[in-house]
Structures are given as C-alpha cells and as structure tokens.
Scaffold this active site. Sequence first.
Site, PDB file in Angstrom:
ATOM      1  N   LYS A 188      62.212 -44.979  50.140  1.00 14.29           N
ATOM      2  CA  LYS A 188      62.681 -46.320  50.522  1.00 14.29           C
ATOM      3  C   LYS A 188      63.323 -46.203  51.902  1.00 14.29           C
ATOM      4  CE  LYS A 188      65.169 -50.084  50.813  1.00 14.29           C
ATOM      5  NZ  LYS A 188      65.315 -50.016  52.288  1.00 14.29           N
ATOM      6  N   GLU A 264      74.654 -38.300  50.870  1.00  9.82           N
ATOM      7  CA  GLU A 264      75.066 -37.851  52.214  1.00  9.82           C
ATOM      8  C   GLU A 264      75.621 -39.088  52.888  1.00  9.82           C
ATOM      9  OE1 GLU A 264      74.677 -34.877  53.686  1.00  9.82           O
ATOM     10  OE2 GLU A 264      73.225 -33.858  52.415  1.00  9.82           O
ATOM     11  N   CYS A 299      75.559 -39.190  61.946  1.00  9.86           N
ATOM     12  CA  CYS A 299      76.526 -39.045  60.846  1.00  9.86           C
ATOM     13  C   CYS A 299      77.607 -38.024  61.193  1.00  9.86           C
ATOM     14  CB  CYS A 299      75.824 -38.670  59.555  1.00  9.86           C
ATOM     15  SG  CYS A 299      74.819 -37.204  59.679  1.00  9.86           S
ATOM     16  N   GLU A 398      84.868 -45.197  59.665  1.00  9.78           N
ATOM     17  CA  GLU A 398      83.688 -44.832  60.436  1.00  9.78           C
ATOM     18  C   GLU A 398      83.156 -46.058  61.180  1.00  9.78           C
ATOM     19  OE1 GLU A 398      79.966 -44.110  58.377  1.00  9.78           O
ATOM     20  OE2 GLU A 398      79.626 -42.408  59.685  1.00  9.78           O
TER      21      GLU A 398
END
Length: 494
Positions: A188, A264, A299, A398
Amino acid sequence: MDQTKIDTLRAQTVPAFEHLIDGKHMPASDGRTMDVISPIDGSVLTTTAAGTSADMTAAIASARAAFEDGRWAGQPPAARKAVLMRWADLIERNALELAVLGVRDNGTEISMALKAEPGSAATTIRYYAEALDKIYGEIAPTSADILGMIHKEPVGVVGAIIPWNFPMMIGAWKLGPALAMGNSVVLKPAETASLSLMRMAELALEAGLPPGVLNAVTGEGRVVGETLGLSMEVDVLAFTGSGATGRRLMEYAARSNMKRVYLELGGKSPNIVFADAPNLDEAAKVAAAGIFRNAGQVCVAGSRLLVEASIHDDFVAAVGKATQAMRVGDPLRVDTNIGAVNSETQLKANLGFVDTARSEGGEIVLGGDRIMAETGGYYMAPTIVTGVGRDATLAQKEVFGPILAVTPFETEQEAVSLANSTVYGLAGAAWTANLGRAHRMVKAVRTGVMHINTYGGADGTVPLGGVGQSGNGSDKSLHAIEKYVNLKTAWIKL
Ligand code: NAD
C-alpha cells in the site's frame, strides 16, 4: 547524471496508474481515480486508482491464494534468488526513469533520489536475494533420544504500508526480506507518492515473480490501509509512517487477528556538537545536510542541533553559511540540493511550526518562509531557529520539514538529558574527538542509531529501527528477516 536525459524524461506524459492484483492491472471497483499533484509546480501529473475496500480485499485474497498453493514459497531457494536478482537488475536498468518519475511525484532532489531510491532499492533486493539460500534452521542441544529442530517458515501474507518520502527505498526494505523468505505481500503506497513504487512492483512481475505474490493497491490510507490492517488474512503489518497511523495499526491488529505489527515511526533526532569536535567546519556542513536534504523529509533527519554553549554562536553561523550554499529549487535539476516539500498540506504544516516557534520565543535566524510560490510548487526556505527550549513544540514534535531547532548546553550530562527529553528515539549523533565521550554518548543517548563524527549514511548491512515512540522492529540487515519468519519447533522422539 545527464541533465538532458532528465529533461527528456520529465517531458514525457505519465500514464494513469491502476492497481496490480493477481498479476493484472485493475481499475478501482467503482472506477474512481485520484489526481496525482506534482509538488514541483502543483500541476496534475496523472491519476491513480482510488482503491476501495473491495479492491484491497481482492488483493489480499490473491496474496493468500498465492501463498497457500506454494507457487513462490515452494520454489527452490535458487529459483527465488534468480527472480529477485533479475528484479534488482531491472530496477537498476530503469533507474533514471524510476527516479525521475518518483521526483515528479514527491519532489525529492534528483541528486539524492537516484541513489536513495532505485539505487538503494536494487541494492536491498539484491542483498536479501543473496542471503536467502544461506539461512539455515537449527538443531537444538537435546538428549540423545530426541531430535529438536527449529525451522524458519514464512509467515504468510505481509501487508506493507509505505510513506511518501522514500517510497522505493523503504518499500524495498520490507519487500526484500519478506519476499526472500517466501511470503506474499500486499503493498500500500502513500497517496502522495505511489508512482515509482507501483512501477517497481510491475518490474517484479517482469522479473518472473509469480502473479499474486506481490499485489499493490493505491488509495487512501483510511480506506484501503484500514482494510489491510483489519484483515483476518494478513499475518504481519510492516509499516513506515507517522505515529498516529502506527497507533491505528496496533488497534486494527487488536480488533482483528492480533497480527504482528512492526512500526518505523518518526523522530526528533539530536545532533550533538561538542567544542572538542575534530572538525567544526565539516560538522557544520554535515549538520546542514543532515536536516535539509529532501527538504527535511527524512525520518532520521538531525532536526535538533544541540551545541556546546562556548561555540554556539560561531557554530550556528557556520551552519547558516553551509545552508546558504545549498541550492533550493527545481528538484529535477542535477545541481539542486534541496527539492520541494511533498504537498501543500505539508508545506502549510511546516509554516505553522515556524509561527509556533516564534510565539514560543524562538528566533528565526534563517529562512522561515515559503519561496518560489510563482512556480505553483511547494518550496520552503531552509529554516534555522535558535533559542529553542527543552519543552518547546519545536524541540518535542516532529516537523518532517526543513526546520532546524537549535538549543545550547553546558555539560555532557545536560547534552544527554536534552537528547533524551522527547518521546522519540530513532537516530542521533555526537561530534567529539574524545574517544571515551564518544562511547559514552553511544550508550547514553536512547536511539536506534547513533552516529559519531558524521550524520546519516548507514548502509544496508546495519539495522534501522527506533526505540520509544519511534517504533519497534528494524528494517535492513539480516536482522530484518526475523520479522518475516515464524520459528517452528519439531520435537522428535527417536
Ligand atoms: P502517514 O502515517 O500519514 O502515512 C504513511 C502510510 O500510512 C501511507 O501509505 C498512508 O496511506 C497510510 N495510512 C494512513 N492512514 C492509514 C490508516 N488509517 N490505516 C492504514 N494505513 C494508513 O505518514 P506519512 O505522512 O506518509 O510519512 C511521514 C511519517 O513517516 C513521518 O512521521 C516520518 O518520520 C515517518 N517515517 C519514518 C521512517 C522510519 O524509518 N522510521 C522513514 C520514513 C518516514
């Protein structure tokens, strides 16, 4: 890299993309499509299928059937290896085409995308292809009348949910070990960056992967992603993306078949610079690249710069100088260092963080604004904010954009305490010439990866995974294989 070839590729019309189910291209069951907006200029690049829950269910059924009849898992390891090696070769052969397609879709600068996307994806697939016939079961140390064996079996159907920042690289981190171990996969991709990954999935079929072993469904996360998460026929979810979605996936697993969920997630990674760093100029350049490449949409980006107070002003000036030497702009130019922000939504969110930082007492010493709005694209000036307190939003949340938060510290103890003051724990770095301090920092800073006197660049031989709310389970290296196998004990009375 040849600018003329890139320009030729960017001029090509991109065909509409459909799902890949059971080896065939399929439109959405209700015929709907989604526009793909290019962040380079805000234009509509093409469309993808706006997947329905029924589409995802069909893809899962196809993957389940492929797994149960052993068309892939039942092949000799050498045969599976040959297919995956051919796939890696095809990715490499089509690298520039894939990279340009991906950049038109997600805005990463081509100089980075070519290496990090098809380059890294091919290397990853090849790594697991080479590994798959070197993985043995075990014989347990039992008494003489017993044979205790530990088999490593594929888990079955893996659902791989991928974010938009590095779709091919992160996709390959899941697909490589999952397929190498004989699993079927339902992929996906992210709404705002699916094209290159869909094309990469097509190449797997060209390489000889049997139909149904890899299915790929585009569409909204809350529609097709949710169906994948709630499916009783999916054994493992392998996810990279935001913490909010990660939480949902755990809920889906709990509400359905308690499938394994590997996450993750994001980070707020500290880049810690001591006054005794071996080369402060180098540290400043790497700090700038460590946050601003791919417009901060990495990331492991070093988004918090913790600097020893005695060098704070000079070091911030050096980072500013290094940043101004980076060229922001059209991501398809070979000399661009910082490309576009992925979407208008993300750009607005980034600018919101700048406003919040200002209102909380931070000083914007560089950038802070949208730029090149006349192109229609989504560009932001690399932004440096000083005076960011331990609990400030910019120190805790973040951003996933080109914003660097700077905080001074006085002692090693304070540096560690600041570094560990968020809910995250993905990456970090310390710059010091003191060997003892370097090792102390590796131990003391709670992260999945700690760099010393560098930032980023860890290759596929080492794991990447987070601690705390940065996730669980690692991608990359031989350790990633453990996520895609079940251990089965055979206890045999002789
Ligand atoms: P996101 O969570 O919004 O989306 C990621 C994927 O999840 C997309 O494919 C999306 O369609 C899907 N999704 C969304 N809602 C869903 C739902 N309800 N059910 C199932 N699937 C759903 O994240 P994003 O904005 O695409 O990616 C940015 C985030 O990813 C950042 O937080 C970043 O730090 C993180 N990230 C982490 C790593 C890592 O290795 N740790 C790497 C890259 C990005």
